[in-house]
Write an enzyme that holds these catalytic residues in place. Structure first.
Site, mmCIF file in Angstrom:
data_model
loop_
_atom_site.group_PDB
_atom_site.id
_atom_site.type_symbol
_atom_site.label_atom_id
_atom_site.label_comp_id
_atom_site.label_asym_id
_atom_site.label_seq_id
_atom_site.Cartn_x
_atom_site.Cartn_y
_atom_site.Cartn_z
ATOM 1 N N TYR A 143 -3.997 4.297 13.608
ATOM 2 C CA TYR A 143 -3.308 3.027 13.351
ATOM 3 C C TYR A 143 -4.101 1.861 13.936
ATOM 4 C CZ TYR A 143 0.636 -0.274 13.112
ATOM 5 O OH TYR A 143 1.460 -1.339 12.842
ATOM 6 N N GLY A 160 9.891 -1.780 3.152
ATOM 7 C CA GLY A 160 9.946 -1.303 4.543
ATOM 8 C C GLY A 160 10.902 -2.127 5.387
ATOM 9 N N LYS A 171 -5.959 -1.036 11.634
ATOM 10 C CA LYS A 171 -5.598 -2.460 11.694
ATOM 11 C C LYS A 171 -6.775 -3.301 12.166
ATOM 12 C CE LYS A 171 -1.222 -2.401 10.356
ATOM 13 N NZ LYS A 171 -0.796 -3.056 9.108
ATOM 14 N N LYS A 196 -8.354 -12.568 -3.951
ATOM 15 C CA LYS A 196 -9.580 -13.274 -4.375
ATOM 16 C C LYS A 196 -9.518 -13.578 -5.876
ATOM 17 C CE LYS A 196 -14.531 -12.214 -4.747
ATOM 18 N NZ LYS A 196 -14.715 -11.258 -5.844
#
Ligand code: UDP
Length: 316
Positions: free
Chosen positions: A146, A11, A150, A106
């Site tokens: 969005y 991106g 987030k 993890k």
């Protein structure tokens, strides 16, 4: 030297980050489904030492063999135009994608870095916005996909930190611009620059009195790297605090692009935040970070990049 996984590495922001990591000698595994990212953003990285690319959707599946020091999650469509066209993918990559990448971190004992957003503050009632502000978000409005994705991603990241002891970093990114933005991404800098270069009018939404604070991509990525290297586990705003009205931005672009048309006023989209400006006290005090590129200078570089892109496209 480290080995990092960068989700969303093809991106706009991801590709600049990947370049910086390779330049300093890190190995980088890019995961990207190319929905809004593009191979053109990283084509110059193929063949560089330590660079690997996998076309995968991190909402579906994440598997990275070998040791990993850090997992950086920058995968998400992020333009308001995407909120209309692909809201479900946005919700999935913020929720399922974050969960899978946290699982990877993890499993590998790796540091996890989340690209969050100033959109967690919604249409803010506190100005400028410090990290301590909880925000003013409409969960069911057009931006909710969005903003809430987030916010969920931040909550999931902190849950993995508290429950599993994963070492986490969360950056809240404010409006960022520069080369490699998608010319059709619908955001204000790209729209204005591309419209101006094509000799069209610049589409100011509303009366243009709403404000944004624009950070040049190189400054933003420097902030990411400092945060990644720090010991700050709470969210940190990284953005340029110099605030401009949208109308001021349009006038600056018109002044810088001789072929630009004039201003055109179009309706203001629903829930468009009236003002946005980061309080960067935390970044300055804890990371020693502050932006260095003024809007006029960064816009100049961005305009030149788009000028070349449009010329290349016109030449086929
Ligand atoms: N905007 C505008 N004209 C455009 C595109 C955007 O006036 O062609 C405005 C938009 O309404 C918002 C600001 O510019 O107030 C920033 O929009 P953008 O889509 O870049 O990102 P946002 O900060 O809203 O997420």
């Amino acid at each position: 030297m480290a080995r990092l996984v960068v989700a969303g590495g093809a991106g706009f922001l991801g590709s600049h980050l990947v370049e910086r990591l390779l330049d300093r000698g890190d190995e980088v595994v890019v995961l990207d489904n190319l929905v809004t990212g593009a191979l053109a953003n990283i084509e110059h990285c193929f063949g560089r030492d330590g660079f690997v690319f996998h076309q995968v959707d991190v909402s579906d599946f994440v598997h990275v063999p070998g040791p990993v020091d850090a997992v950086m999650h920058l995968a998400s469509p992020a333009s308001p135009a995407d909120f209309d066209s692909i809201p479900i993918q946005i919700l999935k990559v913020g929720s399922l994608g974050t969960h899978r990448l946290l699982g990877l971190a993890k499993d590998k004992g790796a540091r996890f870095f989340l690209a969050s957003t100033s959109e967690v503050y919604g249409d803010p009632l506190v100005h400028p916005q410090p990290e301590s502000y909880w925000g003013n978000v409409n969960p069911i409005g057009p931006r909710g996909c969005y903003d809430e994705a987030k916010r969920f991603a931040e909550a999931m990241t902190m849950a993995y930190h508290r429950t599993h002891g994963v070492d986490v970093r969360i950056v809240r990114i404010f409006n960022t611009y520069g080369p490699r933005m998608r010319p059709d991404d619908g955001r204000v800098v790209t729209n204005f620059v591309v419209q101006a270069l094509r000799g069209h009018e610049l589409t100011v939404y509303g009366d243009g009195s709403q404000t944004r604070s624009f950070c040049y991509v190189d400054d933003e990525v420097e902030g990411f790297l400092r945060l990644l290297a720090s010991d700050v586990t709470e969210p940190v705003n990284i953005g340029n605090p110099n605030e401009f009205t949208v109308r001021q931005l349009a006038e600056m672009v018109i002044e810088m692009v001789p072929e630009a048309g004039g201003l055109r006023f179009d309706p203001l989209p629903q829930d468009d935040p009236a003002q946005r400006r980061p309080d960067i006290t935390l970044a300055t005090e804890r990371l020693g970070w502050a932006p260095t590129v003024e809007l006029h200078e960064g816009l100049g570089r961005t305009i030149e990049w788009f000028r070349e892109l449009l010329a290349d496209r016109a030449a086929g």
